[in-house]
Scaffold this active site. Structure first.
Site, PDB file in Angstrom:
ATOM      1  N   GLN A 107       0.964  -1.387   0.068  1.00  0.00           N
ATOM      2  CA  GLN A 107      -0.055   0.062   0.050  1.00  0.00           C
ATOM      3  C   GLN A 107       0.964   1.254  -0.081  1.00  0.00           C
ATOM      4  O   GLN A 107       1.984   1.303   0.480  1.00  0.00           O
ATOM      5  CB  GLN A 107      -1.033  -0.080   1.299  1.00  0.00           C
ATOM      6  CG  GLN A 107      -1.814   1.226   1.387  1.00  0.00           C
ATOM      7  CD  GLN A 107      -1.263   2.260   2.332  1.00  0.00           C
ATOM      8  OE1 GLN A 107      -0.549   1.905   3.123  1.00  0.00           O
ATOM      9  NE2 GLN A 107      -1.507   3.513   2.219  1.00  0.00           N
ATOM     10  N   THR A 119      -3.944   4.386  -1.821  1.00  0.00           N
ATOM     11  CA  THR A 119      -5.029   4.825  -1.126  1.00  0.00           C
ATOM     12  C   THR A 119      -5.369   6.189  -1.740  1.00  0.00           C
ATOM     13  O   THR A 119      -4.646   7.114  -1.250  1.00  0.00           O
ATOM     14  CB  THR A 119      -4.680   4.623   0.486  1.00  0.00           C
ATOM     15  OG1 THR A 119      -4.092   3.436   0.779  1.00  0.00           O
ATOM     16  CG2 THR A 119      -5.896   5.147   1.104  1.00  0.00           C
ATOM     17  N   HIS A 133     -12.368   2.747   4.448  1.00  0.00           N
ATOM     18  CA  HIS A 133     -11.230   2.655   5.338  1.00  0.00           C
ATOM     19  C   HIS A 133     -11.544   2.386   6.643  1.00  0.00           C
ATOM     20  O   HIS A 133     -11.296   2.986   7.902  1.00  0.00           O
ATOM     21  CB  HIS A 133     -10.785   4.194   5.526  1.00  0.00           C
ATOM     22  CG  HIS A 133      -9.181   4.349   5.523  1.00  0.00           C
ATOM     23  ND1 HIS A 133      -8.273   5.031   4.468  1.00  0.00           N
ATOM     24  CD2 HIS A 133      -8.492   4.299   6.502  1.00  0.00           C
ATOM     25  CE1 HIS A 133      -7.245   5.097   5.121  1.00  0.00           C
ATOM     26  NE2 HIS A 133      -7.179   4.522   6.288  1.00  0.00           N
ATOM     27  N   ARG A 166     -12.803   5.386   9.040  1.00  0.00           N
ATOM     28  CA  ARG A 166     -12.060   6.067   9.651  1.00  0.00           C
ATOM     29  C   ARG A 166     -11.434   7.355   8.889  1.00  0.00           C
ATOM     30  O   ARG A 166     -10.978   8.506   9.731  1.00  0.00           O
ATOM     31  CB  ARG A 166     -10.601   5.644   9.729  1.00  0.00           C
ATOM     32  CG  ARG A 166     -10.671   4.227  10.721  1.00  0.00           C
ATOM     33  CD  ARG A 166      -9.539   3.215  10.440  1.00  0.00           C
ATOM     34  NE  ARG A 166      -8.129   3.737  11.210  1.00  0.00           N
ATOM     35  CZ  ARG A 166      -7.893   3.461  12.395  1.00  0.00           C
ATOM     36  NH1 ARG A 166      -8.561   2.854  13.118  1.00  0.00           N
ATOM     37  NH2 ARG A 166      -6.546   4.123  12.772  1.00  0.00           N
ATOM     38  N   ASP A 168     -13.099  -3.954   1.671  1.00  0.00           N
ATOM     39  CA  ASP A 168     -13.039  -4.233   3.089  1.00  0.00           C
ATOM     40  C   ASP A 168     -13.875  -3.130   3.838  1.00  0.00           C
ATOM     41  O   ASP A 168     -14.496  -2.280   3.132  1.00  0.00           O
ATOM     42  CB  ASP A 168     -11.594  -4.176   3.427  1.00  0.00           C
ATOM     43  CG  ASP A 168     -10.976  -2.668   3.717  1.00  0.00           C
ATOM     44  OD1 ASP A 168     -11.681  -1.601   3.679  1.00  0.00           O
ATOM     45  OD2 ASP A 168      -9.962  -2.777   3.663  1.00  0.00           O
ATOM     46  N   VAL A 228     -16.070  -6.090   8.168  1.00  0.00           N
ATOM     47  CA  VAL A 228     -16.217  -7.382   7.496  1.00  0.00           C
ATOM     48  C   VAL A 228     -15.992  -8.149   9.016  1.00  0.00           C
ATOM     49  O   VAL A 228     -14.701  -8.227   9.570  1.00  0.00           O
ATOM     50  CB  VAL A 228     -15.535  -7.826   6.511  1.00  0.00           C
ATOM     51  CG1 VAL A 228     -15.371  -9.444   6.473  1.00  0.00           C
ATOM     52  CG2 VAL A 228     -15.966  -7.299   5.148  1.00  0.00           C
ATOM     53  N   GLY A 259      -9.139  -5.117   8.510  1.00  0.00           N
ATOM     54  CA  GLY A 259      -8.153  -4.551   9.080  1.00  0.00           C
ATOM     55  C   GLY A 259      -7.989  -4.581  10.498  1.00  0.00           C
ATOM     56  O   GLY A 259      -7.029  -5.335  11.002  1.00  0.00           O
ATOM     57  N   ARG A 260      -9.176  -4.174  11.392  1.00  0.00           N
ATOM     58  CA  ARG A 260      -8.891  -4.072  12.768  1.00  0.00           C
ATOM     59  C   ARG A 260      -8.646  -5.640  13.216  1.00  0.00           C
ATOM     60  O   ARG A 260      -8.146  -5.741  14.152  1.00  0.00           O
ATOM     61  CB  ARG A 260     -10.103  -3.370  13.344  1.00  0.00           C
ATOM     62  CG  ARG A 260     -10.098  -1.759  13.193  1.00  0.00           C
ATOM     63  CD  ARG A 260     -11.148  -1.214  13.959  1.00  0.00           C
ATOM     64  NE  ARG A 260     -11.376   0.210  13.729  1.00  0.00           N
ATOM     65  CZ  ARG A 260     -11.947   0.602  12.712  1.00  0.00           C
ATOM     66  NH1 ARG A 260     -12.431  -0.145  11.508  1.00  0.00           N
ATOM     67  NH2 ARG A 260     -12.453   1.931  12.297  1.00  0.00           N
TER      68      ARG A 260
HETATM   69  C1  FMN Z   1      -5.294   0.833  12.949  1.00  0.00           C
HETATM   70  C2  FMN Z   1      -5.383   1.031  11.189  1.00  0.00           C
HETATM   71  C3  FMN Z   1      -4.561   1.283  10.513  1.00  0.00           C
HETATM   72  C4  FMN Z   1      -4.864   1.495   9.219  1.00  0.00           C
HETATM   73  N1  FMN Z   1      -3.713   2.216   8.333  1.00  0.00           N
HETATM   74  C5  FMN Z   1      -4.059   2.214   7.053  1.00  0.00           C
HETATM   75  C6  FMN Z   1      -2.923   2.591   6.084  1.00  0.00           C
HETATM   76  O1  FMN Z   1      -1.992   2.740   6.447  1.00  0.00           O
HETATM   77  N2  FMN Z   1      -3.401   2.567   4.889  1.00  0.00           N
HETATM   78  C7  FMN Z   1      -4.325   2.322   4.167  1.00  0.00           C
HETATM   79  O2  FMN Z   1      -4.844   2.421   3.331  1.00  0.00           O
HETATM   80  N3  FMN Z   1      -5.471   1.873   5.248  1.00  0.00           N
HETATM   81  C8  FMN Z   1      -5.308   1.995   6.627  1.00  0.00           C
HETATM   82  N4  FMN Z   1      -6.360   1.267   7.434  1.00  0.00           N
HETATM   83  C9  FMN Z   1      -7.400   0.969   6.858  1.00  0.00           C
HETATM   84  C10 FMN Z   1      -7.676  -0.321   6.477  1.00  0.00           C
HETATM   85  O3  FMN Z   1      -6.826  -0.736   5.187  1.00  0.00           O
HETATM   86  C11 FMN Z   1      -8.900  -1.027   6.097  1.00  0.00           C
HETATM   87  O4  FMN Z   1      -9.390  -0.394   4.986  1.00  0.00           O
HETATM   88  C12 FMN Z   1      -9.926  -1.071   7.255  1.00  0.00           C
HETATM   89  O5  FMN Z   1      -9.306  -1.318   8.442  1.00  0.00           O
HETATM   90  C13 FMN Z   1     -11.177  -1.950   6.910  1.00  0.00           C
HETATM   91  O6  FMN Z   1     -11.891  -1.801   7.990  1.00  0.00           O
HETATM   92  P1  FMN Z   1     -11.977  -2.937   9.441  1.00  0.00           P
HETATM   93  O7  FMN Z   1     -11.115  -2.361  10.191  1.00  0.00           O
HETATM   94  O8  FMN Z   1     -13.423  -2.620   9.759  1.00  0.00           O
HETATM   95  O9  FMN Z   1     -12.004  -4.254   8.895  1.00  0.00           O
HETATM   96  C14 FMN Z   1      -6.096   1.173   8.727  1.00  0.00           C
HETATM   97  C15 FMN Z   1      -6.901   0.913   9.499  1.00  0.00           C
HETATM   98  C16 FMN Z   1      -6.845   0.559  10.774  1.00  0.00           C
HETATM   99  C17 FMN Z   1      -7.704   0.111  11.642  1.00  0.00           C
END
Ligand code: FMN
Ligand code: NAG
Ligand code: NAG
Ligand code: NAG
Ligand code: NAG
Ligand code: NAG
Ligand code: NAG
Length: 411
Positions: free
Chosen positions: A181, A209, A279, A282, A313, A316, A336-337
């Site tokens: 990424q 991203t 994301h 977030r 994502d 999920v 992710g989480r």
């Molecule tokens: C702690 C954390 C850090 C993340 N850092 C990035 C990142 O550096 N780059 C990015 O594209 N997405 C980042 N994301 C988003 C994740 O790639 C993903 O889209 C997201 O966590 C999916 O949702 P979920 O946590 O409900 O599964 C981050 C998410 C979390 C929870």
């Protein structure tokens, strides 16, 4: 760290008028109360039965600042909740007495030309070191042994080179396939340097991203002065996408598509795959969940799912969530989480999480009468609740769509 919720406080929460449950009640708290579990410690891994259990365990175990960084979402966190809640809007219309005894053989997928054991992947997330000192090395190892895709964050705690050196040679693809990424940066040399470093480590694709054009509003994490890993970006434009694409022979997959419009722009730009995501809620509160986005694309331009490989994502947590996205034509579903939380148990925890999800996909798919996970018919879901609110393109937009689709060959 969290205070241990007593059974009586849980009961009163249940009696309150339809409270939104932070974590679905899988019986974990009740169960732990009957064991020798010590408050604020990590429960035994054997007691992690459901994916949301890992969230509870991480909240107990991690420091408040670390947990807040993983758990935080934008503003009122309504998108975060919607990501978890929305699945309930689509119910199964199971046809019984289908022979599903060979469903497990349809779990493996080919994605962008590579073999994986299941249509699930580890989404890119920053700061793996909070959970375990081996940080993302656990993600590389677990992805290899379970033969799933790992997509490294550019803000991983381990460097591109450390993660590259950890890759295994004995996967379903031979040498392990992982994606990298990247974010935009006001100093573009930084991006070009990152691309060169990831290429040198044999990354097989870039995930660019596109949903972080500015700092996001994250109150939960701001309390601990821990907001965005990525705060300072330059102008994010499709022109930058073109220039990144021009810098590398590897596929560049835009991450953060939330509309059919942008899905079509991505296709027009020659993206070989797109990545549906908000994301994890977030970035922008009230951005739609992946289910709503996939549904919008399916209703307006179903061709997108055959022209490009689609990843998704956000929110999920169960096998049924994956099945719903597969039904619209999504090929790869990420979390992710959950992986960050499971990493509190190190490699074993990450591996167990992958196994739980694989088992749920197959068990739930069989319960739903699905016979082929690579060909899940949208018809097995009642989507009317979403149909009633979906955005529909006007005539002008449909004309644009028809032109884009007609001019695009399959990548
Ligand atoms: C702690 C954390 C850090 C993340 N850092 C990035 C990142 O550096 N780059 C990015 O594209 N997405 C980042 N994301 C988003 C994740 O790639 C993903 O889209 C997201 O966590 C999916 O949702 P979920 O946590 O409900 O599964 C981050 C998410 C979390 C929870
Ligand atoms: C708690 O019980 C588990 C088995 O249920 C055991 O493995 C563990 O050692 C016990 N821990 C303590 C501190 O007694
Ligand atoms: C699928 O399940 C059947 C019956 O349970 C089992 O015999 C077979 O080994 C499984 N196949 C795979 C690929 O797991
Ligand atoms: C994988 O193979 C490469 C090239 O042969 C080698 O340099 C590397 O050390 C191997 N990695 C592992 C983990 O064995
Ligand atoms: C994927 O698996 C198929 C069948 O098992 C095999 O023929 C093919 O070579 C594999 N592809 C890669 C990239 O390993
Ligand atoms: C931009 O990034 C490059 C590569 O990291 C670095 O060498 C250069 O000093 C940076 N320029 C500025 C103005 O920060
Ligand atoms: C693509 O890269 C080449 C050489 O690296 C450069 O000459 C050209 O201007 C670039 N095109 C775009 C659209 O950035």
């Amino acid at each position: 760290m969290r205070s241990f919720i007593t059974i009586s406080s849980l009961v009163s929460a249940v009696l309150a008028a339809e409270p939104w449950l932070e974590e679905p009640d899988t019986g974990l708290v009740n169960y732990l109360a009957s064991t020798n579990y010590t408050e604020n410690s990590l429960p035994l891994l054997k007691d992690m039965r459901a994916i949301p259990d890992f969230d509870w365990a991480a909240e107990a175990y991690l420091g408040d600042q670390q947990y807040a960084f993983y758990r935080t979402a934008a503003a009122g966190e309504w998108s975060y909740r919607n990501n978890l809640d929305i699945w309930a809007k689509i119910k199964f219309r199971t046809r019984m007495l289908n022979d599903v005894s060979r469903l497990n053989e349809t779990l493996p997928v080919i994605f962008m030309g590579y073999n994986f054991s299941a249509p699930i992947f580890i989404a890119p997330a920053a700061r793996g070191v909070y959970g375990d000192e081996r940080a993302e090395l656990n993600f590389v190892d677990a992805a290899a042994s379970e033969n799933i895709l790992y997509t490294a964050s550019i803000y991983a705690s381990k460097s591109i080179e450390e993660l590259g050196a950890q890759k295994h040679n004995d996967t379903m693809n031979g040498p392990q396939v992982a994606f990298q990424q990247i974010y935009g940066n006001s100093n573009e040399s930084v991006i070009w340097e990152q691309i060169a470093r990831a290429e040198a480590q044999n990354a097989k694709a870039f995930v660019f991203t596109i949903d972080a054009p500015a700092t996001s509003t994250r109150h939960r994490a701001a309390r601990y002065d821990t907001t965005n890993a990525n705060a300072a970006t330059g102008a994010l434009t499709w022109d930058l996408y073109d220039r990144i694409k021009n810098r590398t022979k590897l596929p560049v997959i835009p991450k953060g598509i939330t509309t059919v419009d942008d899905a079509l722009v991505a296709i027009e730009k020659g993206a070989p795959a797109i990545y549906i995501s908000n994301h994890g809620g977030r970035q922008l509160d009230h951005s739609p969940s992946p289910l709503e986005i996939a549904h919008e694309i399916y209703k307006n331009a179903p061709e997108v799912f055959t022209k490009v490989d689609v990843m998704a994502d956000s929110g999920v947590r169960y096998g049924t969530d994956v099945l719903k996205l597969l039904a619209f034509g999504v090929k790869m579903v990420g979390m992710g989480r959950p992986f960050m939380f499971a990493n509190c148990y190190g490699l074993e925890g990450v591996t167990k999480l992958i196994q739980i999800m694989k088992n749920e996909i197959v068990s739930d798919g069989a319960q739903a009468g699905i016979t082929d996970l690579r060909n899940v018919a949208p018809k097995i879901f009642n989507t009317r609740a979403l149909d009633n609110t979906v955005y529909l393109m006007d005539d002008e937009e449909i004309e644009v769509k028809n032109r884009v689709i007609a001019n695009t060959k399959k990548h």
